[in-house]
Design an enzyme around this catalytic site. Sequence first.
Site, PDB file in Angstrom:
ATOM      1  N   LYS A   1       9.995 -19.047 -15.154  1.00  0.00           N
ATOM      2  CA  LYS A   1      11.029 -19.988 -15.602  1.00  0.00           C
ATOM      3  C   LYS A   1      11.063 -20.161 -17.113  1.00  0.00           C
ATOM      4  O   LYS A   1      12.070 -20.567 -17.670  1.00  0.00           O
ATOM      5  CB  LYS A   1      10.905 -21.334 -14.893  1.00  0.00           C
ATOM      6  CG  LYS A   1       9.635 -22.099 -15.145  1.00  0.00           C
ATOM      7  CD  LYS A   1       9.681 -23.417 -14.375  1.00  0.00           C
ATOM      8  CE  LYS A   1       8.394 -24.196 -14.533  1.00  0.00           C
ATOM      9  NZ  LYS A   1       7.203 -23.459 -14.044  1.00  0.00           N
ATOM     10  N   PHE A   2       9.954 -19.809 -17.784  1.00  0.00           N
ATOM     11  CA  PHE A   2       9.975 -19.871 -19.245  1.00  0.00           C
ATOM     12  C   PHE A   2      10.339 -18.536 -19.887  1.00  0.00           C
ATOM     13  O   PHE A   2      10.229 -18.376 -21.094  1.00  0.00           O
ATOM     14  CB  PHE A   2       8.625 -20.360 -19.781  1.00  0.00           C
ATOM     15  CG  PHE A   2       8.453 -21.849 -19.670  1.00  0.00           C
ATOM     16  CD1 PHE A   2       9.417 -22.706 -20.185  1.00  0.00           C
ATOM     17  CD2 PHE A   2       7.347 -22.384 -19.047  1.00  0.00           C
ATOM     18  CE1 PHE A   2       9.275 -24.083 -20.087  1.00  0.00           C
ATOM     19  CE2 PHE A   2       7.189 -23.764 -18.946  1.00  0.00           C
ATOM     20  CZ  PHE A   2       8.155 -24.620 -19.461  1.00  0.00           C
TER      21      PHE A   2
ATOM     22  N   CYS B   1      -5.459   4.491   2.392  1.00  0.00           N
ATOM     23  CA  CYS B   1      -5.495   5.252   1.142  1.00  0.00           C
ATOM     24  C   CYS B   1      -6.713   6.176   1.130  1.00  0.00           C
ATOM     25  O   CYS B   1      -6.638   7.296   0.638  1.00  0.00           O
ATOM     26  CB  CYS B   1      -5.492   4.310  -0.058  1.00  0.00           C
ATOM     27  SG  CYS B   1      -3.860   3.570  -0.333  1.00  0.00           S
TER      28      CYS B   1
ATOM     29  N   GLU C   1       8.995  -1.211 -11.595  1.00  0.00           N
ATOM     30  CA  GLU C   1       7.695  -1.077 -12.268  1.00  0.00           C
ATOM     31  C   GLU C   1       6.560  -0.707 -11.321  1.00  0.00           C
ATOM     32  O   GLU C   1       5.602  -1.471 -11.143  1.00  0.00           O
ATOM     33  CB  GLU C   1       7.349  -2.372 -13.009  1.00  0.00           C
ATOM     34  CG  GLU C   1       8.216  -2.619 -14.216  1.00  0.00           C
ATOM     35  CD  GLU C   1       7.722  -3.800 -15.076  1.00  0.00           C
ATOM     36  OE1 GLU C   1       6.964  -4.634 -14.567  1.00  0.00           O
ATOM     37  OE2 GLU C   1       8.126  -3.869 -16.248  1.00  0.00           O
TER      38      GLU C   1
ATOM     39  N   GLU D   1      14.721  -3.127 -19.636  1.00  0.00           N
ATOM     40  CA  GLU D   1      14.447  -4.553 -19.848  1.00  0.00           C
ATOM     41  C   GLU D   1      13.902  -4.808 -21.248  1.00  0.00           C
ATOM     42  O   GLU D   1      13.080  -4.049 -21.753  1.00  0.00           O
ATOM     43  CB  GLU D   1      13.360  -5.065 -18.883  1.00  0.00           C
ATOM     44  CG  GLU D   1      13.707  -5.060 -17.429  1.00  0.00           C
ATOM     45  CD  GLU D   1      12.534  -5.575 -16.571  1.00  0.00           C
ATOM     46  OE1 GLU D   1      11.678  -6.316 -17.100  1.00  0.00           O
ATOM     47  OE2 GLU D   1      12.489  -5.216 -15.389  1.00  0.00           O
TER      48      GLU D   1
ATOM     49  N   CYS E   1      -7.386   0.749   0.246  1.00  0.00           N
ATOM     50  CA  CYS E   1      -7.531   0.429   1.668  1.00  0.00           C
ATOM     51  C   CYS E   1      -7.966   1.670   2.450  1.00  0.00           C
ATOM     52  O   CYS E   1      -8.063   2.770   1.906  1.00  0.00           O
ATOM     53  CB  CYS E   1      -6.224  -0.129   2.211  1.00  0.00           C
ATOM     54  SG  CYS E   1      -4.971   1.131   2.478  1.00  0.00           S
TER      55      CYS E   1
ATOM     56  N   CYS F   1       0.863  -1.176   0.000  1.00  0.00           N
ATOM     57  CA  CYS F   1       0.000   0.000   0.000  1.00  0.00           C
ATOM     58  C   CYS F   1       0.903   1.231   0.000  1.00  0.00           C
ATOM     59  O   CYS F   1       1.710   1.405   0.912  1.00  0.00           O
ATOM     60  CB  CYS F   1      -0.869  -0.005   1.255  1.00  0.00           C
ATOM     61  SG  CYS F   1      -1.602   1.616   1.570  1.00  0.00           S
TER      62      CYS F   1
HETATM   63  C1  GLA Z   1       8.795  -7.000 -15.787  1.00  0.00           C
HETATM   64  C2  GLA Z   1       9.563  -7.007 -14.483  1.00  0.00           C
HETATM   65  C3  GLA Z   1      10.594  -8.077 -14.413  1.00  0.00           C
HETATM   66  C4  GLA Z   1      10.133  -9.344 -15.065  1.00  0.00           C
HETATM   67  C5  GLA Z   1       9.746  -9.060 -16.485  1.00  0.00           C
HETATM   68  C6  GLA Z   1       9.331 -10.276 -17.248  1.00  0.00           C
HETATM   69  O1  GLA Z   1       9.210  -6.060 -16.675  1.00  0.00           O
HETATM   70  O2  GLA Z   1      10.153  -5.777 -14.184  1.00  0.00           O
HETATM   71  O3  GLA Z   1      10.890  -8.291 -13.059  1.00  0.00           O
HETATM   72  O4  GLA Z   1       9.042  -9.846 -14.363  1.00  0.00           O
HETATM   73  O5  GLA Z   1       8.655  -8.180 -16.478  1.00  0.00           O
HETATM   74  O6  GLA Z   1       8.985  -9.975 -18.566  1.00  0.00           O
HETATM   75 ZN    ZN Z   2      -3.696   1.523   0.649  1.00  0.00          ZN
END
Ligand code: GLA
Ligand code: ZN
Length: 675
Positions: free
Chosen positions: A358-359, A163, A153, A309, A160, A118
Amino acid sequence: MEKKMKRKFTRILYGGDYNPNQWPREIWDEDMRIFKKARINSASINIFSWAKIQPSEETYYFDELDEIVEMLSKEKYDIVMATSTAALPAWMVKRYPEVTRTDYYGRKHKFGKRHNACPNSLVYQKHAKALAEELAKRYGGNKYITCWHINNEYGGECYCENCEKAFRVWLRKKYKTLEALNKAWNLEFWGHTVYDWDEIVLPNALGEGMGENNTAFAGISIDYRRFNSDSMLENFKMERDAVRKYDPDTLITNNLMGTYKGLDYFKWAKEMDIVSWDNYPYYNTPWSMTAMCNDLMRGLKGQPFMLMEQTPSQQNWQPYNSLKRPGQMRAQSYQTIAHGSDTIQFFQLRRTVGACEKFHGAVIAHVGHENTRVFREVAQLGKELEQLDRILGSNNPSKVGIIFDWDNYWALEYTSGPHKDLTYVEQIHNCYRYFYHKNIPVDMIPTDGDFGKYDLVMAPVLYMVKEGVAEALEDYVKNGGTLVTSFMSGIVDESDNVHLGGYPGPLRSMAGVWVEEIDALAPEQHNTVVFDDGSEYTCHMLCDLMHLEGAESLAEYSSDFYAGMPAITRNQYGRGRVFYIGTNLEEKALDKVLDQVTAEANVSPVIDESTKLEITYRESDTEKMYFIINFVEDEQPLPKFFVGRKDLLSGKELDDSMTLKQYDVVMISIPKQEN
Ligand code: GLA
Ligand code: ZN
């Protein structure tokens, strides 16, 4: 340790998310050996390690992170140090249940997942700040820490009680009086008038919300979005300031997500030293959309950004996680650089062994060695990027600005009527697409941008016209600018109340039209527009029924009861002109209008030849660096303009038999005195 001025990158950062903490020590050495082969020079670490580095409220444990930092420093990596605050440790949730979020449906969450704090929990704030401070104190002096990566991100929402209270405080500050608030939200409607600040509740499914994307009162729902964006921004600023206290010299960022709806990134960018973002197009995302996202990320600060990324091969979380085809990752990387990135970073460097990712592709696959297609491609790119430091800090000059505005994004998509399929990003992209295919550079700009820098400003679906915006656009046009706006523009003020007196409200006099009614067409319906030259095209979704008030008509509807009424207009205004596009045109028709617009505004493609290749350039004090990329399936000839030049990537002289296959990239430098 010696300090250095770290406000700039000294090389293109090439690396990505690296989680050695998930692996035994002997694997780390293997990582270093393998990464070196790919010229990896940077690692983003400590992203989800809160539980590791703070195993309990009373203890920090940095031994392992020390070792990781030491190893990377020895290898002279540019370290991107995250603060780990994007996933709560289990002990914190157990001891302080208030730190978790309550969702749109009013469900209070338990421990689990990530991006789960939160933003208004004082306990979360206290611990996050303390951790950021602790990290900065410990590692801020290390000259290899090139960038701080706050949280990860930021996104989502919380409804809640904390908030709710914070929302009331935010509102008091904004509106001062309940009278002003009642008026702004038009609460007289349905008799929702409030007489006490405590009567205000969050607009989720239990309040004014009507399904996640609808609301009974857009005023409160838009304000909630602003508040939620601000709340998370406060979290960011809190950690940023904690880091700065001990490390004032290092760049601070957090990774954004392109056109992500939840946060007002223009506001955020003002608080960030450098913008970074995560680029995950779908297998069928148009290249123009990815280009637009890159331009948006550059536009946030009007500066080069970081690609924090991208996947080297495939994602795991999309419905269909197709592999990037041979050469595709390279082409996408150059597209990102071409549009303003100074880094190429991957998620992730070594593929994880378990859990939901994992993929997800990585530089090192589960097989554990470097003899893979993906690794070879990563290594090739690494070798090339090593030679390209000249791009660092260079600009992307553009004469076209397209307005992108989060308030509009929220407001437009909250409207109940006239058409449920009208979405913001799609509409902006419809315009952007034209410029992309013509290779006309574009800046994505905010509503308070410096319009005067542009020969052409596009303001499609500028539904919400906030205070001062119409005046700024008017000044711009009066002084010779060209403005294009469209249906669903000029409708409401910043509280989502209609600008009375006829659409498009404050844009009406400069557009020289009055929109009397708006027709909505179902997906199976369409109308047609006919231009002066007799050419006819279809239009969909929305049709403005308008009257000329000084403007000239460029095309008229040709069916239904409003046949003969203007659909597209042009108005001379001061020394400039305003084009108004009153309906959702099919692509070819929009192209036709924009051909006229660009001709009149005098904006031209980067080269004077038509081509299906994407061509972009960045400019430094001394040279123009062109990136020529083939994203279409068929082989394409190299435009004549570049024949005789040298490809900086292959070192080859380019003759006129040169063609580019899909995903081929050519990079050319032209000294500025030649231009
Ligand atoms: C996001 C997150 C990462 C990962 C990627 C996977 O951008 O920041 O930690 O989970 O997605 O695509
Ligand atoms: Zn909250």
